[in-house]
Design a protein around this motif. Structure first.
Motif: not given
Lengths: 114, 900
Positions: B282-284, B551-553, B557-559
């Protein structure tokens, strides 16, 4: 259970009526009037049971499961409701009899002692 | 026992047959007796007479047999109920009003109790829930989860507990028939179901072997909730063993959770449960499982047999220091931003509930208010029944003269009330269920399913039934005891009836008035508090603004990419027709987000000012014109700032904090590293220094109930944002703005999930729904109270006018004017109102105090609103008294005198 109270007749003690009814049904099934006559006969007229006491007692004892009733023909072809002892009724009669003889013995002794 | 039951059955339900049988038996006895006499030589006629004489009364004998039978009491109760039902059917108006009154009270209580039960009282559906304890990490009303390292450390040090589980809710992207849908999910530690002692319906639950990196040798395993299984797999056993693609990973379904289990967090349902290790997916690429500053785990433990919550508490306080050391050795988080947060342990019977923290106090307030409403309903029903009893005094007197016992008359009236209460219970339950369902849907966040289960529960049914029985008794006992004490002689005196109803009215009506005033005062207080919050200056002037969450989670994608996408969307929006201004912001206001950062400054006197809790907001240049926060000093951002050296805008309170008594624009604030570095005159690296270009008005980001946060605004793209950000669009038209947002997101970021669009007003409404609900409900209750009291007063005065008709007629005949008659009745009404009102006002002040202690942020009462509420009440009450008074004035003296 309010028994007659005329001169030579005696007040039925609490619980005695049930025993009398059980005792009178010990040999054979009987209808209401028959039970009442039988009680008079076995107590030699000491106890007379009026319908106002007899019927409530019969119905109560039937509900307790000591008696069962059924409709039948009387001696002279009249319809009548007959009561008969059940097994539980017989057991009840036995224990009542034992209890009663214990009490009467105790009372007799108490009276002798004085 | 069984034979006794059949006796009761026979005596009550086969009554006719048993009676006929008895009749036959007695008649046959009499016949046999007569036969006997005839045989003895009596003539037949005399014999039959003698037999009847010996029998005594046939009816008496039969009655004695009936009395000897089992269930004689039930039989008479049955009779009473039948009689009561018949009487009530004959007075449909009275019955309808009484039933409606009770239904209102019972319904309102059912609705509120349904919520209270679901939010506060309901246990987790697991064995022995009372053994569960929950570890908390909170400061004031903020109840964060625990970090992964805290969980590990607690698990190591816990002594009074068997084991601890960790749980976190998270939405999962499930690939289904080619489309990706978002499903409510949760992650649980491998030992979780062992701690909960929960068995699956089919398959198996997780073990420690499933909670491994990559899900262990067989890949990730998943559990489904019962409802999801029924919905998506039609409850087929073959679902177990099937494969799903969740967040791009293949997972295998290994079991189905029992019905009713929706997770350990009330208000959050979990349809798919994954092992905690799935968090790495999820938080990859930045898993937070072992991050000491990510607080998202709900931690629940099961006490050792025989251990108590107190043991767990003392164990925790003994080990807290070592737990904190182990969880965050550098104390960067637990000693920094989160220094104010304390570890604690409390009962875990009900699991964790976000709603509980917010709603338990308002619900207690509502329970108190709704209890008062029920009291009023009972009082009104009592008045109604009392009025009926006194109009039937003659009937009761006749019955008591004919030998009905007092107990029997009492039973009679109580049966009537019991029937009314039963009908009220049925109607009230339906009413309450409808009300509870709509209340729960009000609680739902924008576009979300209702957070609570409002279906009737056994506990709620039991509660409702209990209050119905109680109300029947409260409403019925008084009138019934009046009826049971009717002396036969009363029936002969026509005019004495009703005196008791007046005497009782003396108490009931003023009590009703008092309760109504208290309810009105409470409602006005809550309304005032709501409007204060609603109308105060939030710092945003965006009543017409439309907002959206992008919400593009799921795109992983990176910041840097997220910031680029945000920039593209804002550019597309700004160019869209019909859009006045558009901007993005990193953390939305009033949505329960909490964001905090660390900045420091150096003032002219050389003093360092450190702020550990400043709200960092990263925005696009047009933010201030879009959201409407005014710039007090200096200037707003412009496009050139985006590419020049770092600049920032401070909120007024932040500027005051960093530069007390000094000009802020043009100065510098610093972040990163330690403020100690300032002393060495070697401030942080360039990206950590920014120049203040302007000061904006304070804004309330976190809550309208709290003072505004100190805030620092910086802009993109020098400052990056996460993949979950918000848009603000100012436009003349909501529909135009909405379609512009959807269009811009689609065009700028192909494949992006649909943004969630809402207006700023909706945001505020959702944020204040606790206050809104309290205000709306208490206003409802107050209105009901007002109506009930008016009804009670009206009924009492009308009855009095009818009963005193002769007296009034006599007065009029003797020269009193109609005005005197009017005043006579009005004065009586006013006296009741004034006595009750005075008591009510005193109680209202006490209530205001109580509410003030129960509800945080309740504004102190302004007497003006209370006076207005009380004035309204008096107006209604006086208007109500006017109708019977007017009738009294119109009494025709002649008619009244002829009445006798």
């Amino acid at each position: 259970m309010s028994p007659d109270q005329s001169n030579d007749q005696t007040n039925l003690l609490q619980g005695t009526l049930d025993m009398m009814i059980l005792k009178s049904l010990a040999l054979d099934q009987m209808h209401g009037l028959g039970i009442s006559r039988r009680i008079e006969q076995i107590t030699k007229g000491t106890f007379q049971v009026k319908p106002g006491s007899l019927f409530p007692a019969l119905h109560r004892m039937e509900e307790e499961g000591w008696l069962v009733s059924s409709w039948g023909e009387s001696e002279n072809n009249r319809r009548a409701k007959y009561y008969r002892l059940t097994k539980a009724g017989r057991r009840q009669l036995e224990s009542e009899t034992q209890r009663w003889s214990r009490i009467s013995l105790a009372i007799a002794r108490a009276l002798e002692a004085s | 026992m069984l034979s006794r039951m059949t006796n009761v059955w026979r005596n009550i339900f086969a009554k006719e047959k048993t009676d006929r049988d008895l009749d036959d038996e007695v008649r046959s006895y009499s016949d046999l007796l007569a036969q006997e006499r005839i045989r003895e030589g009596m003539n037949p006629q005399e014999a039959r007479r003698a037999a009847r004489l010996h029998l005594g009364g046939v009816e008496q004998v039969k009655e004695e047999v009936r009395q000897a039978r089992t269930g004689a009491w039930l039989d008479s109760a049955f009779q009473d109920f039948r009689y009561a039902a018949r009487t009530l059917r004959k007075n449909p108006g009275f019955s309808a009003i009484a039933i409606l009154t009770l239904a209102l009270g019972i319904g309102a209580n059912t609705a509120i109790f349904t919520l209270t039960y679901a939010v506060i009282l309901k246990s987790l559906p697991v064995p022995n829930p009372q053994q569960l304890v929950r570890y908390t990490f909170r400061s004031g009303t903020q109840d964060l989860g625990l970090s992964g390292p805290l969980y590990d450390a607690l698990r190591k040090h816990g002594q009074a507990i068997q084991d601890l589980l960790a749980w976190t809710d998270s939405s999962l992207s499930v690939q289904e028939n080619g489309a990706v849908t978002s499903v409510d999910g949760a992650l649980i530690s491998g030992n979780g179901f062992r701690v909960l002692e929960l068995q699956p319906v089919i398959g198996r639950v997780f073990t420690d072997a499933d909670d491994q990196p990559a899900g262990g040798p067989n890949g990730y395993q998943a559990l489904l909730s019962y409802a999801y299984w029924k919905d998506h797999f039609q409850g087929r056993t073959s679902a177990v063993g099937r494969s799903l693609i969740i967040n791009g990973k293949p997972v295998t379904i290994i079991g189905i959770l029992p019905q009713g289990f929706e997770g350990v967090v009330a208000g959050e349902r979990a349809d798919i449960v994954m092992p905690l290790s799935f968090e790495e997916v999820l938080n990859d690429p930045q898993p937070l499982r072992h991050h000491p500053g990510s607080f998202s785990l709900t931690v629940i433990g099961r006490l050792n047999p025989g251990a108590t919550l107190g043991n767990a508490q003392s164990n925790l306080s003994a080990t807290e220091n070592s737990v904190r050391d182990e969880a965050d050795p550098s104390h960067r988080f637990l000693g920094g931003f989160f220094a104010a947060f304390q570890l604690g342990v409390e009962s875990g019977r009900t699991g964790r509930s976000a709603l509980k923290l917010i709603y338990s106090r308002p619900l207690i307030v509502l329970e108190i208010l709704v209890g008062m409403v029920l009291l009023l309903c009972c009082a009104n029903t009592a008045l109604l029944v009392l009025a009926r009893v006194s109009s039937r005094f003659r009937e009761f007197a006749v019955r008591s003269a004919l030998g009905a016992s007092g107990r029997r008359l009492f039973q009679q009236v109580l049966s009537e009330v019991a029937i009314l209460a039963f009908c009220g219970l049925m109607a009230g339950m339906a009413l309450g269920w409808i009300a509870a369902t709509s209340l729960v849907s009000v609680l739902a966040a924008i576009g979300q399913p209702p957070p609570l289960d409002a279906t009737p529960q056994a506990a709620v049914l039991a509660f409702t039934t209990a209050i119905s029985v109680l109300s029947a008794f409260v409403a019925g006992a008084w009138p019934a005891s009046r009826a049971s004490r009717v002396a036969p002689i009363v029936g002969l005196k026509q005019n004495s009836a009703g005196s008791s109803s007046r005497a009782l009215g003396k108490w009931i009506v003023p009590s009703q008035v008092a309760v109504s005033v208290v309810l009105l005062a409470a409602a006005s207080l809550l309304a005032q508090s709501f409007f204060h919050l609603r109308l105060q200056d939030s710092g945003f002037h965006s009543e017409n603004a439309v907002m959206a969450e992008v919400d593009l989670t799921p795109n992983k994608i990176s910041e840097t990419v997220a910031t680029r996408d945000a920039q593209r969307i804002v550019d597309a929006l700004t160019a869209a027709p019909g859009v006045d201004s558009a901007a993005m912001m990193s953390s939305p206001p009033l949505k329960g987000w909490w964001s905090s950062s660390h900045y420091y400054s150096l003032d002219h006197k050389g003093a360092v000012h450190t702020d550990l809790q400043i709200w960092p907001e990263v925005v696009s240049p047009d933010y201030f014109s879009a959201i409407g926060t005014p710039i007090r000093e200096g200037r707003a951002f412009n496009r050139a700032d985006a590419t020049a050296a770092q600049v920032c805008i401070l909120s007024e309170s932040a500027a005051h904090n960093f530069f007390p008594g000094e000009e802020a624009p043009g100065r510098f604030v610093y972040t990163g590293g330690s403020d100690a570095s300032l002393d060495g005159k070697s401030p942080a690296s360039p990206e950590n220094i920014c120049q203040v270009i302007g000061i904006a008005a304070d804004a309330r980001f976190e809550s309208l109930r709290e003072p505004p946060e100190r805030a620092i605004y910086r802009i993109i793209p020098q400052n990056e944002v996460g993949p979950d950000f918000f848009l603000v669009v100012r436009s003349s038209n909501v529909a135009v703005a909405t379609s512009a947002i959807r269009e811009a997101v689609r065009k700028a970021v192909p494949g992006a999930p649909e943004p969630t669009v809402f207006t700023f007003d909706q945001l505020v409404a959702a944020h204040l729904h606790q206050e809104r609900m309290l205000t709306a409900l208490s206003a409802c209750f107050a209105t009901v109270a007002l109506l009930l009291t008016a009804l009670g007063l009206y009924g009492l005065l009308s009855r009095n006018v009818i009963m005193r008709r002769k007296e009034i007629g006599l007065r009029l005949a003797l020269g009193a004017s109609p005005r005197d008659a009017l005043v006579l009745v009005l004065r009586q009404g006013l006296r009741l109102i004034v006595i009750g009102g005075a008591v009510g006002l005193v109680a209202a002040f006490a209530t205001a105090k109580l509410l003030g202690t129960l509800l945080v942020g309740l504004q102190p009462s302004k007497p003006l609103l209370l006076i207005a509420a009380v004035a309204l009440f008096f107006a209604v009450a006086v208007a109500t008294s006017c109708i019977p008074a007017w009738r009294a004035a119109r009494v025709d003296p002649m008619e009244a005198l002829r009445y006798e």
